[in-house]
Write a protein that holds these residues in place. Structure first.
Motif, short mmCIF file in Angstrom:
data_model
loop_
_atom_site.label_atom_id
_atom_site.label_comp_id
_atom_site.label_asym_id
_atom_site.label_seq_id
_atom_site.Cartn_x
_atom_site.Cartn_y
_atom_site.Cartn_z
N LYS A 1 0.48 -1.43 0.25
CA LYS A 1 -0.07 -0.30 0.28
C LYS A 1 0.62 1.07 0.30
N PRO A 2 0.62 2.21 -0.59
CA PRO A 2 -1.13 1.99 -1.91
C PRO A 2 -0.44 1.92 -2.76
N SER A 3 -1.43 1.11 -3.25
CA SER A 3 -1.83 0.37 -4.53
C SER A 3 -3.10 1.10 -5.13
N VAL A 4 -2.43 1.54 -6.73
CA VAL A 4 -3.68 1.06 -7.07
C VAL A 4 -3.56 0.54 -8.87
N LEU A 5 -4.29 -0.55 -9.57
CA LEU A 5 -4.36 -1.21 -10.06
C LEU A 5 -5.12 -1.37 -11.11
N LEU A 6 -3.93 -1.03 -12.85
CA LEU A 6 -4.86 -0.49 -14.08
C LEU A 6 -4.89 -2.52 -14.77
N SER A 7 -5.77 -2.64 -14.74
CA SER A 7 -6.57 -3.71 -15.91
C SER A 7 -7.27 -2.64 -16.80
N GLU A 8 -6.75 -3.79 -18.25
CA GLU A 8 -8.21 -3.63 -18.73
C GLU A 8 -7.49 -2.07 -19.29
N ASP A 9 -7.93 -1.28 -20.75
CA ASP A 9 -7.55 -0.60 -21.28
C ASP A 9 -6.70 0.50 -20.40
N ILE A 10 -5.42 -0.43 -20.49
CA ILE A 10 -4.41 0.48 -19.62
C ILE A 10 -3.54 1.41 -19.94
N VAL A 11 -3.71 1.28 -21.88
CA VAL A 11 -2.77 2.61 -22.13
C VAL A 11 -4.09 4.09 -21.46
#
Length: 198
Positions: free
Chosen positions: A100-110
């Motif tokens: 933490k702190p983490s934010v996951l970026l998935s799908e449509d990453i760009v």
């Protein structure tokens, strides 16, 4: 708008895999983990410390995140800001970020990275993350390469400039050669390629 700054240890032949230790990333049979250690010196340490003590958030690929997440919380004395930084992690397989702190970026990453870049906040530092870097280059999202170029060729391994590389111009805004021969150079994006003839 935030800048995306790629910070990498890189060999003369462009390899960025496993600079920090033998067990860091031996995928593909890579046998030279820890290849930067013999070139450490006081000047390089000072330059690295300066980068590590700037305000930043992290933009990381999944593999780098998984290598770093168990390590850095136990070594906060070396790099205090790394645990406080928001970690933006690109992955279509992670379901939670324990560090933490983490934010996951998935799908449509760009698209998601572009939105993060447009937000207010500190610059986004990218370490390791060879696959992510190819995507960032392909979509021209990198503003700065801060490279430590070592006087060694490794022959194989994950490369900085690979499948995502596009034609692009850069300007050198700072450079130092350390006593052990590491070239530390800051390349800022400078528009399109210009051509000419002699």
């Amino acid at each position: 708008m935030r800048k995306i700054i790629v910070l990498e240890h890189v060999s003369l032949d462009g390899v960025i895999q496993a600079p920090g230790g033998p067990d860091e990333d031996n995928s593909g049979g890579f046998a030279y983990g820890g290849w930067v250690a013999p070139y450490s010196d006081e000047i390089l340490g000072t330059l690295l410390s300066r980068q590590m003590n700037m305000p930043f958030d992290l933009l990381l690929g999944r593999k780098t995140y998984e290598i770093w997440a168990p390590y850095w919380p136990k070594h906060a004395d070396v790099w205090p800001g790394v645990n406080k930084a928001t970690k933006y992690v690109t992955s279509n397989t992670l379901t939670s970020g324990e560090w933490k702190p983490s934010v996951l970026l998935s799908e449509d990453i760009v698209e998601k990275i572009t939105r993060v870049k447009q937000q207010q906040g500190p610059d986004l530092h990218v370490w390791g993350s060879s696959d992510l870097i190819q995507t960032l280059m392909k979509y021209d999202l990198i503003d700065v390469f801060w490279l430590m170029i070592y006087p060694v060729t490794l022959g194989s391994g994950k490369r900085l400039f690979a499948g995502g590389t596009i034609p692009a111009a850069f300007k050198v805004t700072e450079s130092t050669v350390t006593p052990n021969g590491v070239i530390v150079v800051n390349y800022e994006r400078a528009g399109e390629i210009e051509t000419g003839s002699f």
